[in-house]
Design a protein around this motif. Structure first.
Motif, PDB file in Angstrom:
ATOM      1  N   MET A  47       0.836  -1.212   0.000  1.00  0.00           N
ATOM      2  CA  MET A  47       0.000   0.000   0.000  1.00  0.00           C
ATOM      3  C   MET A  47       0.865   1.254   0.000  1.00  0.00           C
ATOM      4  SD  MET A  47      -3.048  -0.907  -0.345  1.00  0.00           S
ATOM      5  CE  MET A  47      -3.938   0.580   0.025  1.00  0.00           C
ATOM      6  N   MET A  48       1.996   1.203   0.705  1.00  0.00           N
ATOM      7  CA  MET A  48       2.885   2.366   0.724  1.00  0.00           C
ATOM      8  C   MET A  48       3.476   2.601  -0.660  1.00  0.00           C
ATOM      9  SD  MET A  48       4.673   1.896   4.447  1.00  0.00           S
ATOM     10  CE  MET A  48       5.686   3.354   4.360  1.00  0.00           C
ATOM     11  N   GLU A  49       3.810   1.519  -1.389  1.00  0.00           N
ATOM     12  CA  GLU A  49       4.328   1.660  -2.745  1.00  0.00           C
ATOM     13  C   GLU A  49       3.267   2.249  -3.662  1.00  0.00           C
ATOM     14  OE1 GLU A  49       7.417   1.422  -3.812  1.00  0.00           O
ATOM     15  OE2 GLU A  49       7.950   1.014  -1.736  1.00  0.00           O
ATOM     16  N   LYS A  50       2.024   1.791  -3.497  1.00  0.00           N
ATOM     17  CA  LYS A  50       0.936   2.349  -4.296  1.00  0.00           C
ATOM     18  C   LYS A  50       0.743   3.832  -3.984  1.00  0.00           C
ATOM     19  CE  LYS A  50      -2.875   0.137  -5.076  1.00  0.00           C
ATOM     20  NZ  LYS A  50      -4.106  -0.629  -4.946  1.00  0.00           N
ATOM     21  N   TYR A  51       0.846   4.182  -2.700  1.00  0.00           N
ATOM     22  CA  TYR A  51       0.697   5.588  -2.304  1.00  0.00           C
ATOM     23  C   TYR A  51       1.816   6.435  -2.907  1.00  0.00           C
ATOM     24  CZ  TYR A  51       0.655   9.758   0.562  1.00  0.00           C
ATOM     25  OH  TYR A  51       0.641  11.052   0.974  1.00  0.00           O
ATOM     26  N   LYS A  52       3.065   5.937  -2.846  1.00  0.00           N
ATOM     27  CA  LYS A  52       4.188   6.680  -3.424  1.00  0.00           C
ATOM     28  C   LYS A  52       3.999   6.858  -4.923  1.00  0.00           C
ATOM     29  CE  LYS A  52       7.548   5.160   0.012  1.00  0.00           C
ATOM     30  NZ  LYS A  52       8.694   4.280   0.253  1.00  0.00           N
ATOM     31  N   ALA A  53       3.519   5.820  -5.602  1.00  0.00           N
ATOM     32  CA  ALA A  53       3.270   5.919  -7.044  1.00  0.00           C
ATOM     33  C   ALA A  53       2.191   6.953  -7.330  1.00  0.00           C
ATOM     34  CB  ALA A  53       2.869   4.560  -7.600  1.00  0.00           C
ATOM     35  N   LEU A  54       1.137   6.957  -6.505  1.00  0.00           N
ATOM     36  CA  LEU A  54       0.069   7.931  -6.676  1.00  0.00           C
ATOM     37  C   LEU A  54       0.577   9.345  -6.464  1.00  0.00           C
ATOM     38  CD1 LEU A  54      -2.956   8.431  -7.117  1.00  0.00           C
ATOM     39  CD2 LEU A  54      -3.250   8.190  -4.654  1.00  0.00           C
ATOM     40  N   VAL A  55       1.417   9.527  -5.455  1.00  0.00           N
ATOM     41  CA  VAL A  55       1.987  10.857  -5.187  1.00  0.00           C
ATOM     42  C   VAL A  55       2.839  11.310  -6.366  1.00  0.00           C
ATOM     43  CG1 VAL A  55       3.665  12.079  -3.754  1.00  0.00           C
ATOM     44  CG2 VAL A  55       1.897  10.721  -2.682  1.00  0.00           C
ATOM     45  N   SER A  56       3.648  10.417  -6.920  1.00  0.00           N
ATOM     46  CA  SER A  56       4.503  10.811  -8.038  1.00  0.00           C
ATOM     47  C   SER A  56       3.682  11.095  -9.292  1.00  0.00           C
ATOM     48  CB  SER A  56       5.560   9.751  -8.317  1.00  0.00           C
ATOM     49  OG  SER A  56       4.972   8.594  -8.839  1.00  0.00           O
ATOM     50  N   LEU A  57       2.576  10.370  -9.488  1.00  0.00           N
ATOM     51  CA  LEU A  57       1.732  10.621 -10.656  1.00  0.00           C
ATOM     52  C   LEU A  57       0.955  11.921 -10.552  1.00  0.00           C
ATOM     53  CD1 LEU A  57       0.301   7.059 -11.340  1.00  0.00           C
ATOM     54  CD2 LEU A  57       1.909   8.338 -12.753  1.00  0.00           C
ATOM     55  N   THR A  58       0.659  12.343  -9.341  1.00  0.00           N
ATOM     56  CA  THR A  58      -0.119  13.569  -9.163  1.00  0.00           C
ATOM     57  C   THR A  58       0.740  14.760  -8.763  1.00  0.00           C
ATOM     58  OG1 THR A  58      -0.597  12.922  -6.879  1.00  0.00           O
ATOM     59  CG2 THR A  58      -2.225  12.333  -8.555  1.00  0.00           C
ATOM     60  N   ASP A  59       2.045  14.626  -8.926  1.00  0.00           N
ATOM     61  CA  ASP A  59       2.958  15.720  -8.598  1.00  0.00           C
ATOM     62  C   ASP A  59       2.844  16.803  -9.664  1.00  0.00           C
ATOM     63  OD1 ASP A  59       4.965  17.348  -7.709  1.00  0.00           O
ATOM     64  OD2 ASP A  59       6.606  16.062  -8.381  1.00  0.00           O
ATOM     65  N   LEU A  60       2.403  17.970  -9.278  1.00  0.00           N
ATOM     66  CA  LEU A  60       2.209  19.068 -10.222  1.00  0.00           C
ATOM     67  C   LEU A  60       3.277  20.150 -10.070  1.00  0.00           C
ATOM     68  CD1 LEU A  60      -1.664  19.424  -9.847  1.00  0.00           C
ATOM     69  CD2 LEU A  60      -0.384  18.107 -11.524  1.00  0.00           C
ATOM     70  N   THR A  61       4.412  19.812  -9.487  1.00  0.00           N
ATOM     71  CA  THR A  61       5.431  20.828  -9.213  1.00  0.00           C
ATOM     72  C   THR A  61       6.388  21.061 -10.367  1.00  0.00           C
ATOM     73  OG1 THR A  61       6.875  19.186  -8.194  1.00  0.00           O
ATOM     74  CG2 THR A  61       5.366  20.379  -6.726  1.00  0.00           C
ATOM     75  N   GLN A  62       6.472  20.139 -11.344  1.00  0.00           N
ATOM     76  CA  GLN A  62       7.420  20.281 -12.459  1.00  0.00           C
ATOM     77  C   GLN A  62       6.714  20.104 -13.806  1.00  0.00           C
ATOM     78  OE1 GLN A  62      10.741  20.921 -11.995  1.00  0.00           O
ATOM     79  NE2 GLN A  62      10.479  20.970  -9.791  1.00  0.00           N
ATOM     80  N   PRO A  63       5.780  20.983 -14.175  1.00  0.00           N
ATOM     81  CA  PRO A  63       5.043  20.770 -15.431  1.00  0.00           C
ATOM     82  C   PRO A  63       5.939  20.789 -16.668  1.00  0.00           C
ATOM     83  CG  PRO A  63       4.571  22.936 -14.530  1.00  0.00           C
ATOM     84  CD  PRO A  63       5.373  22.204 -13.497  1.00  0.00           C
ATOM     85  N   GLN A  64       7.075  21.474 -16.599  1.00  0.00           N
ATOM     86  CA  GLN A  64       7.966  21.534 -17.757  1.00  0.00           C
ATOM     87  C   GLN A  64       8.574  20.173 -18.084  1.00  0.00           C
ATOM     88  OE1 GLN A  64       8.489  22.962 -14.848  1.00  0.00           O
ATOM     89  NE2 GLN A  64      10.573  22.667 -14.161  1.00  0.00           N
ATOM     90  N   GLU A  65       8.503  19.224 -17.179  1.00  0.00           N
ATOM     91  CA  GLU A  65       9.067  17.903 -17.422  1.00  0.00           C
ATOM     92  C   GLU A  65       8.034  16.872 -17.868  1.00  0.00           C
ATOM     93  OE1 GLU A  65      11.340  16.649 -14.079  1.00  0.00           O
ATOM     94  OE2 GLU A  65      12.594  18.443 -14.098  1.00  0.00           O
TER      95      GLU A  65
END
Length: 113
Positions: A47-65
């Protein structure tokens, strides 16, 4: 005797006792928190791995990438401007008909359709 009765009948802690109890609680929580974190990690690793994946997929801090290839595409932007009733919309739509790929960057009402 209930806990409430026990607490009511026991004398209040003196400041020195309170300080010692507070120190003990801090030491216990300092030692237990890492142990509890390890327990959670072992027990809920998936579940922690799924949460980390979700956080990385919804990271809106680097739109240029997000779309690196799009940064290398050559684009040509044409802006039609001029006074009212000068044929800007008609000219813009005629140019759009001539191209293979196009995008209208804004509401369609902004170009007068």
């Amino acid at each position: 005797q209930s806990e409430k009765d026990l607490m009511a009948s026991s004398p209040p802690l003196s400041p020195s006792h309170f300080s010692r109890v507070d120190t003990i609680i801090q030491l216990i929580s300092r030692d237990l928190c890492p142990i509890y974190a390890l327990y959670l990690q072992e027990r809920h690793d998936f579940m922690m791995e799924k949460y980390k994946a979700l956080v990385s997929l919804t990271d809106l801090t680097q739109p240029q990438e997000w779309y690196m290839q799009a940064r290398y595409d050559r684009r040509r932007i044409i802006m039609h401007s001029g006074p009212t009733n000068s044929g800007k919309t008609y000219g813009a739509l005629q140019r759009l008909k001539e191209t293979k790929k196009w995008v209208i960057p804004g509401p369609i009402t902004s170009i007068g359709c």
